[in-house]
Design a protein around this motif. Sequence first.
Motif, PDB file in Angstrom:
ATOM      1  N   VAL A  95      20.683 -16.175  -8.640  1.00 59.36           N
ATOM      2  CA  VAL A  95      21.487 -14.958  -8.654  1.00 59.36           C
ATOM      3  C   VAL A  95      22.957 -15.351  -8.702  1.00 59.36           C
ATOM      4  CG1 VAL A  95      22.101 -12.847  -7.407  1.00 59.36           C
ATOM      5  CG2 VAL A  95      19.740 -13.704  -7.350  1.00 59.36           C
ATOM      6  N   THR A  96      23.645 -14.978  -9.779  1.00 59.05           N
ATOM      7  CA  THR A  96      25.044 -15.361  -9.956  1.00 59.05           C
ATOM      8  C   THR A  96      26.006 -14.178  -9.879  1.00 59.05           C
ATOM      9  OG1 THR A  96      24.880 -15.137 -12.365  1.00 59.05           O
ATOM     10  CG2 THR A  96      24.355 -17.299 -11.423  1.00 59.05           C
ATOM     11  N   GLU A  97      25.498 -12.969  -9.769  1.00 61.42           N
ATOM     12  CA  GLU A  97      26.373 -11.798  -9.722  1.00 61.42           C
ATOM     13  C   GLU A  97      27.226 -11.814  -8.450  1.00 61.42           C
ATOM     14  OE1 GLU A  97      22.918 -10.730 -12.320  1.00 61.42           O
ATOM     15  OE2 GLU A  97      23.213 -11.709 -10.381  1.00 61.42           O
ATOM     16  N   LEU A  98      28.500 -11.556  -8.598  1.00 59.19           N
ATOM     17  CA  LEU A  98      29.404 -11.565  -7.444  1.00 59.19           C
ATOM     18  C   LEU A  98      29.195 -10.357  -6.544  1.00 59.19           C
ATOM     19  CD1 LEU A  98      32.720 -12.829  -9.049  1.00 59.19           C
ATOM     20  CD2 LEU A  98      30.816 -14.130  -8.081  1.00 59.19           C
ATOM     21  N   ALA A  99      28.523  -9.324  -7.050  1.00 59.83           N
ATOM     22  CA  ALA A  99      28.241  -8.142  -6.237  1.00 59.83           C
ATOM     23  C   ALA A  99      27.015  -8.331  -5.354  1.00 59.83           C
ATOM     24  CB  ALA A  99      28.049  -6.922  -7.134  1.00 59.83           C
ATOM     25  N   ALA A 100      26.366  -9.499  -5.441  1.00 60.44           N
ATOM     26  CA  ALA A 100      25.180  -9.766  -4.625  1.00 60.44           C
ATOM     27  C   ALA A 100      25.576  -9.986  -3.168  1.00 60.44           C
ATOM     28  CB  ALA A 100      24.441 -10.986  -5.156  1.00 60.44           C
ATOM     29  N   VAL A 101      24.603  -9.804  -2.283  1.00 60.70           N
ATOM     30  CA  VAL A 101      24.828 -10.020  -0.856  1.00 60.70           C
ATOM     31  C   VAL A 101      23.808 -11.027  -0.330  1.00 60.70           C
ATOM     32  CG1 VAL A 101      25.859  -7.775  -0.391  1.00 60.70           C
ATOM     33  CG2 VAL A 101      23.370  -8.018  -0.317  1.00 60.70           C
ATOM     34  N   ASP A 102      24.179 -11.697   0.761  1.00 63.09           N
ATOM     35  CA  ASP A 102      23.317 -12.676   1.415  1.00 63.09           C
ATOM     36  C   ASP A 102      22.854 -12.139   2.757  1.00 63.09           C
ATOM     37  OD1 ASP A 102      23.833 -14.351  -0.699  1.00 63.09           O
ATOM     38  OD2 ASP A 102      25.268 -15.608   0.379  1.00 63.09           O
ATOM     39  N   THR A 103      21.558 -12.244   3.014  1.00 63.31           N
ATOM     40  CA  THR A 103      20.988 -11.804   4.286  1.00 63.31           C
ATOM     41  C   THR A 103      20.249 -12.963   4.929  1.00 63.31           C
ATOM     42  OG1 THR A 103      20.686  -9.579   3.382  1.00 63.31           O
ATOM     43  CG2 THR A 103      19.505 -10.105   5.416  1.00 63.31           C
ATOM     44  N   ASP A 104      20.657 -13.333   6.143  1.00 61.39           N
ATOM     45  CA  ASP A 104      20.017 -14.425   6.872  1.00 61.39           C
ATOM     46  C   ASP A 104      18.742 -13.904   7.525  1.00 61.39           C
ATOM     47  OD1 ASP A 104      19.369 -16.556   8.681  1.00 61.39           O
ATOM     48  OD2 ASP A 104      21.460 -17.198   8.571  1.00 61.39           O
ATOM     49  N   LEU A 105      17.613 -14.556   7.217  1.00 61.00           N
ATOM     50  CA  LEU A 105      16.315 -14.096   7.712  1.00 61.00           C
ATOM     51  C   LEU A 105      15.754 -14.947   8.837  1.00 61.00           C
ATOM     52  CD1 LEU A 105      14.654 -13.270   4.252  1.00 61.00           C
ATOM     53  CD2 LEU A 105      15.861 -11.716   5.809  1.00 61.00           C
ATOM     54  N   GLY A 106      16.502 -15.946   9.283  1.00 60.14           N
ATOM     55  CA  GLY A 106      16.030 -16.757  10.399  1.00 60.14           C
ATOM     56  C   GLY A 106      16.020 -18.238  10.085  1.00 60.14           C
ATOM     57  N   VAL A 107      15.688 -19.029  11.096  1.00 61.28           N
ATOM     58  CA  VAL A 107      15.718 -20.489  10.987  1.00 61.28           C
ATOM     59  C   VAL A 107      14.366 -21.004  10.514  1.00 61.28           C
ATOM     60  CG1 VAL A 107      16.056 -22.645  12.245  1.00 61.28           C
ATOM     61  CG2 VAL A 107      17.464 -20.660  12.801  1.00 61.28           C
ATOM     62  N   LEU A 108      14.395 -21.868   9.501  1.00 58.51           N
ATOM     63  CA  LEU A 108      13.186 -22.530   9.022  1.00 58.51           C
ATOM     64  C   LEU A 108      12.964 -23.867   9.714  1.00 58.51           C
ATOM     65  CD1 LEU A 108      13.496 -21.978   5.161  1.00 58.51           C
ATOM     66  CD2 LEU A 108      11.842 -20.886   6.688  1.00 58.51           C
ATOM     67  N   LYS A 109      14.054 -24.565  10.001  1.00 54.88           N
ATOM     68  CA  LYS A 109      13.947 -25.919  10.556  1.00 54.88           C
ATOM     69  C   LYS A 109      15.239 -26.271  11.269  1.00 54.88           C
ATOM     70  CE  LYS A 109      14.042 -30.740   9.034  1.00 54.88           C
ATOM     71  NZ  LYS A 109      14.222 -31.631   7.870  1.00 54.88           N
ATOM     72  N   THR A 110      15.138 -26.943  12.398  1.00 58.48           N
ATOM     73  CA  THR A 110      16.310 -27.465  13.087  1.00 58.48           C
ATOM     74  C   THR A 110      16.248 -28.989  13.073  1.00 58.48           C
ATOM     75  OG1 THR A 110      15.201 -27.405  15.243  1.00 58.48           O
ATOM     76  CG2 THR A 110      16.478 -25.463  14.592  1.00 58.48           C
ATOM     77  N   GLY A 111      17.399 -29.609  13.053  1.00 56.45           N
ATOM     78  CA  GLY A 111      17.453 -31.068  13.041  1.00 56.45           C
ATOM     79  C   GLY A 111      18.688 -31.562  13.745  1.00 56.45           C
ATOM     80  N   LYS A 112      18.831 -32.895  13.822  1.00 55.26           N
ATOM     81  CA  LYS A 112      19.973 -33.492  14.516  1.00 55.26           C
ATOM     82  C   LYS A 112      21.270 -33.243  13.765  1.00 55.26           C
ATOM     83  CE  LYS A 112      17.535 -37.307  16.797  1.00 55.26           C
ATOM     84  NZ  LYS A 112      16.238 -37.468  16.163  1.00 55.26           N
TER      85      LYS A 112
END
Length: 329
Positions: A95-112
Amino acid sequence: MRQHDFDDFDLFDERPARRGTRFEEETRERPDRRARYEDEPEPTRRGRLTEGERVRLAKLRDDAYTENQLPDDADRWSTWDDAEHGPLPRPDWVVTELAAVDTDLGVLKTGKEADVHLLRRGLPGTPGTLLAAKRYRSDEHKLFHRDAGYLEGRRMRRSRESRAMAQRSAFGRNLIAEQWTVAEFGALSRLWTLGAPVPYPVQRNGTELLLEFLGEDDGTAAPRLAQVRPEPDELTDLWFQATAALELLASEGLAHGDLSAYNLLVHRGRLVVIDLPQVVDVVANPGGVEFLARDVRNLAGWFHGRGLGEHVTNVDELLAELVSAAGLG
């Protein structure tokens, strides 16, 4: 990395408050300033505010106008416009449109060193595309505890940055975090272009990488190799997929550097290599051959533990082939 990402800017120029004639202003001797490093360019200034401060204030104003206007309960507008983009040809799902939005859906993995979040990017009112957002941390004292060996052969141009990294100051740790982000993005871009089994690198913005999400439409991530229990035929097939990936990296003079069953994904029968911030240039790095050997031993050990015979893995022969492919033997 961009110059202005890490330079410190003074808020105001050190000029006398009184203004004289134009001739006086042009000829007036300026007060002494702090010494600069030889490789540190003079900052670009306009008026009384530095250019860096103008950029910061402009961003704050933009944020103030937009922070309450995000649709669909999104967390931010797309960062595509400010980011370094992945290689061409670009997959059609990006998705390259500048009118797009980002929604964080949660953590998949944690690391050091980094956490991986599930992110949805799309135009408001559309399903969007799932992405893996890998965000490196730079404010922890134990960050990159193994980086000394991996960073052999990589050099920062500016002596100020090299000193900060060596001293592990807050500034230096942030530099290391971005250096590793840049290294991983560069390696993924290069390998994806060659047809290697790696996720497509969508963009890099500071210490955040947006990568192709490998999993199902409901957000279930593909399992790591360590989590699967393959049948004998599938086990053999996965081994040969892994060795093919190693050979491709070696032919480019690279070693993964930290390969194990925990940074290989199995996505619909296909083995995919992930976690490449510590990718090693086996030619420039004095320990390059040892990194190759460790990758092979780690990988073969897991397959032996699942029942694959040593006559199939043949570690010594495989290592010799990789060293030869890298042009080291």
